[in-house]
Motif scaffolding. Structure first.
Motif, PDB file in Angstrom:
ATOM      1  N   THR A   1     -11.792  -0.286   0.523  1.00 13.42           N
ATOM      2  CA  THR A   1     -11.878  -0.192  -0.940  1.00 13.42           C
ATOM      3  C   THR A   1     -13.244   0.298  -1.389  1.00 13.42           C
ATOM      4  OG1 THR A   1     -10.256  -1.974  -1.201  1.00 13.42           O
ATOM      5  CG2 THR A   1     -11.689  -1.502  -3.083  1.00 13.42           C
TER       6      THR A   1
ATOM      7  N   SER B   1       0.836  -1.205   0.000  1.00  8.84           N
ATOM      8  CA  SER B   1       0.000   0.000   0.000  1.00  8.84           C
ATOM      9  C   SER B   1       0.868   1.251   0.000  1.00  8.84           C
ATOM     10  CB  SER B   1      -0.924   0.001   1.223  1.00  8.84           C
ATOM     11  OG  SER B   1      -1.804  -1.089   1.186  1.00  8.84           O
TER      12      SER B   1
ATOM     13  N   VAL C   1      -9.726  -4.483   4.313  1.00 12.70           N
ATOM     14  CA  VAL C   1      -9.360  -3.870   3.030  1.00 12.70           C
ATOM     15  C   VAL C   1     -10.580  -3.767   2.117  1.00 12.70           C
ATOM     16  CG1 VAL C   1      -6.960  -4.637   3.174  1.00 12.70           C
ATOM     17  CG2 VAL C   1      -8.643  -6.078   2.001  1.00 12.70           C
ATOM     18  N   GLY C   2     -11.523  -4.711   2.239  1.00 15.24           N
ATOM     19  CA  GLY C   2     -12.741  -4.631   1.439  1.00 15.24           C
ATOM     20  C   GLY C   2     -13.564  -3.401   1.799  1.00 15.24           C
TER      21      GLY C   2
ATOM     22  N   CYS D   1      -7.515  -4.841  -4.051  1.00 15.62           N
ATOM     23  CA  CYS D   1      -7.911  -3.833  -3.060  1.00 15.62           C
ATOM     24  C   CYS D   1      -6.742  -2.917  -2.702  1.00 15.62           C
ATOM     25  CB  CYS D   1      -8.448  -4.515  -1.801  1.00 15.62           C
ATOM     26  SG  CYS D   1     -10.039  -5.340  -2.010  1.00 15.62           S
ATOM     27  N   THR D   2      -5.516  -3.477  -2.621  1.00 14.64           N
ATOM     28  CA  THR D   2      -4.372  -2.625  -2.281  1.00 14.64           C
ATOM     29  C   THR D   2      -4.112  -1.587  -3.363  1.00 14.64           C
ATOM     30  OG1 THR D   2      -2.763  -4.167  -3.280  1.00 14.64           O
ATOM     31  CG2 THR D   2      -3.259  -4.444  -0.929  1.00 14.64           C
TER      32      THR D   2
ATOM     33  N   ILE E   1      -6.447   1.131  -2.378  1.00 12.81           N
ATOM     34  CA  ILE E   1      -6.014   1.734  -1.119  1.00 12.81           C
ATOM     35  C   ILE E   1      -4.751   2.571  -1.319  1.00 12.81           C
ATOM     36  CG2 ILE E   1      -5.068   1.195   1.168  1.00 12.81           C
ATOM     37  CD1 ILE E   1      -6.991  -1.205   1.219  1.00 12.81           C
TER      38      ILE E   1
ATOM     39  N   THR F   1      -7.881 -11.047  -4.885  1.00 14.27           N
ATOM     40  CA  THR F   1      -8.857 -10.053  -4.416  1.00 14.27           C
ATOM     41  C   THR F   1      -8.192  -9.024  -3.523  1.00 14.27           C
ATOM     42  OG1 THR F   1     -10.616 -11.722  -4.494  1.00 14.27           O
ATOM     43  CG2 THR F   1     -11.019  -9.751  -3.163  1.00 14.27           C
TER      44      THR F   1
END
Length: 531
Positions: free
Chosen positions: A207, A73, A203-204, A299-300, A303, A295
């Motif tokens: 995001t 990130s 993280v979900g 997301c990263t 982010i 997945t």
């Protein structure tokens, strides 16, 4: 923008409370799981009692470390496109694990990598070599996680002193040793499953929130991030970190080789394949792990660029913890002290779970390969073997604490890439040769392990990663002569070459009976005690 200032005051109680609650809950889970550790198989491999999906979630929990959550990130938030390259390499790497390693390794081994490498070789020297490689690789990987712990707490408590960060790293080390001493593989696996679920939920949520804030337009996030980066629109193109010239591009090739070839050579990842009852579940483990990690890494991307857009690359780079502070700073920006506390707890959970898995792997390798099979010639009492494993866990934990203190402040993803270079150099050639080359013998095994391990360690010590650059672990001195930050492009081919030369120049011949038996086991599982 002063996002880091308020994030380090007025919320310490929330951060510590959330973290303490997680530690207490998981320690209780570990304690309950430990009541069933009756045999060495229970302690090392959880009695092979986990299903493929369960082990796949645990695999993702074991691998999605501080390097993934904090390091990547931060790398994306500061370097943009080039920071995301870590994610691509780590996802692609699991395909090789699925196609070449997972099933065959599960069928031919029992507890450790040494079981596989020594199956058709001379037991004592090969097991000793495998244990040495496992200890060195695990220690390098643990140092990266400990450095991440120090960076995170530096941000949360505004700890700028090395002494303060050293105390934090020591506390993390003590807690992760407790996980291993109490729970063995079964307890550690449940901690990793809990941590993986929490991390993916965290993280979900971040995001979805970021996408909603920018009208569910990834382009809007990228464009806003570019405006808040000193690099401007160039941050969206390749080359911000690895495009400075031919040497920088070669360094990227070296990094890419380490990322793609190192993941499924990591001892703590390989050991997870023994926690399932058969090869089919091992394959399912890799499929589940790959889906979850793909997945996560998508997301990263959101982010990282979200942190670039809302916090700013300069603010992140100047914050306590440097690049590793991007995700926590973003959490404070979008959710205040409460979300920061949750993200901090999840990040600490990530570090604790990964380091616990590494500690267990290192201690199991020493106890099973060196103590039980080298020193005791395979006649060790299971209780004494587990006792040695627990003592080894304490020693490894102390070494990791010292190394983490020395490496505090480095980008965690970069440090992990060095551990991957070690794994790809020492383990991958010997695994592939053992599984697929009939002529491969003991001399080739030893040459490959020690040639890859020693060359990568030497090149890392004398690289810009250690000295001679502002980002080095020892920036005040300069003793480097190897120009690349990652040694993979040299040490990995060298290890393959050493294995081939050792085999071809040796007068000893491979045992055809053992080789045939290993081939049958690898392909069918017959004779390996699988259900």
């Amino acid at each position: 923008m002063q996002a880091n200032a308020p994030a380090t005051s007025g919320n310490t109680t929330i951060n510590i409370t959330v973290f303490a609650v997680f530690v207490l809950i998981t320690l209780y889970v570990v304690y309950r799981a430990s009541s069933r550790n009756a045999t060495a198989s229970d302690y090392y491999a959880a009695g092979s009692s986990f299903t493929g999906p369960q082990n796949g979630i645990a695999l993702s929990g074991d691998f999605l470390s501080a390097a993934s959550f904090l390091g990547i990130s931060g790398g994306i938030a500061v370097h943009g496109y080039d920071g995301f390259l870590y994610s691509v390499g780590w996802v692609v790497a699991w395909l090789m694990g699925l196609m070449l390693i997972a099933e065959r390794l599960r069928n031919t081994g029992r507890f450790t990598l040494g079981d596989v490498l020594a199956f058709r070789m001379k037991q004592r020297p090969v097991r000793a070599a495998a244990a040495n490689a496992t200890l060195v690789i695990s220690l390098f990987y643990m140092i990266a996680q400990m450095a991440g712990a120090g960076a995170l707490m530096a941000l949360l408590l505004d700890v700028h002193s090395r002494a303060g960060q050293a105390v934090v790293i020591a506390v993390v080390g003590v807690v992760m040793v407790l996980y291993v001493l109490l729970g063995g593989m079964k307890g550690t696996t449940w901690v990793q499953i809990i941590k993986a679920v929490l991390l993916l939920l965290c993280v979900g949520f971040m995001t979805v929130f970021l996408l909603g804030k920018f009208g569910f337009s990834l382009s809007a996030i990228l464009e806003t991030g570019a405006r808040h980066s000193p690099l401007g629109a160039d941050v969206l193109d390749p080359g911000s970190k690895y495009g400075g010239g031919a040497l920088a591009k070669l360094d990227f090739v070296s990094l890419a080789l380490s990322l793609v070839l190192g993941v499924t050579s990591l001892p703590h990842v390989l050991m997870r394949f023994y926690t399932v009852p058969n090869a089919r579940e091992a394959r399912r483990s890799v499929v589940w792990a790959t889906m979850l990690m793909a997945t996560f890494y998508l997301c990263t991307l959101v982010i990282g660029f979200g942190a670039m857009a809302l916090v700013g690359s300069d603010t992140i780079a100047k914050a306590p913890g440097g690049e590793n502070s991007a995700a926590p700073l973003l959490a404070f920006e979008i959710g205040g002290a409460v979300l920061l506390g949750v993200v901090a707890a999840v990040a600490f959970a990530t570090i604790l779970a990964v380091v616990a898995g590494l500690t267990l792997t290192a201690s199991a390798s020493f106890a099973h390969d060196v103590y039980a099979n080298v020193l005791k010639h395979g006649n060790a009492d299971p209780r004494s073997e587990i006792k040695v494993a627990r003592l080894t866990a304490v020693v490894v934990g102390l070494l990791a604490i010292v190394g983490g203190i020395a490496a505090s402040g480095q980008n965690v993803a970069f440090l992990v890439a060095l551990a991957l270079a070690l794994a790809a150099s020492a383990n991958l050639p010997t695994i592939l040769f053992s599984l697929f080359w009939k002529r491969f013998n003991t001399t080739g095994t030893l040459w490959s392990i020690y040639g890859g391990l020693s060359s990568s360690v030497v090149l890392i010590i004398f690289s810009p990663a250690m000295s001679g650059a502002p980002s080095s672990i020892f920036p005040g001195v300069d003793f480097h002569w190897f120009p690349l930050g990652n040694p993979g492009v040299v040490s990995i081919p060298l290890s393959f070459l050493c294995g081939w030369l050792g085999t071809m120049l040796s007068r000893s011949k491979a045992d055809p009976v053992k080789q045939a038996e290993m081939e049958v086991r690898a392909l069918t599982g017959l004779g390996s005690g699988l259900k």
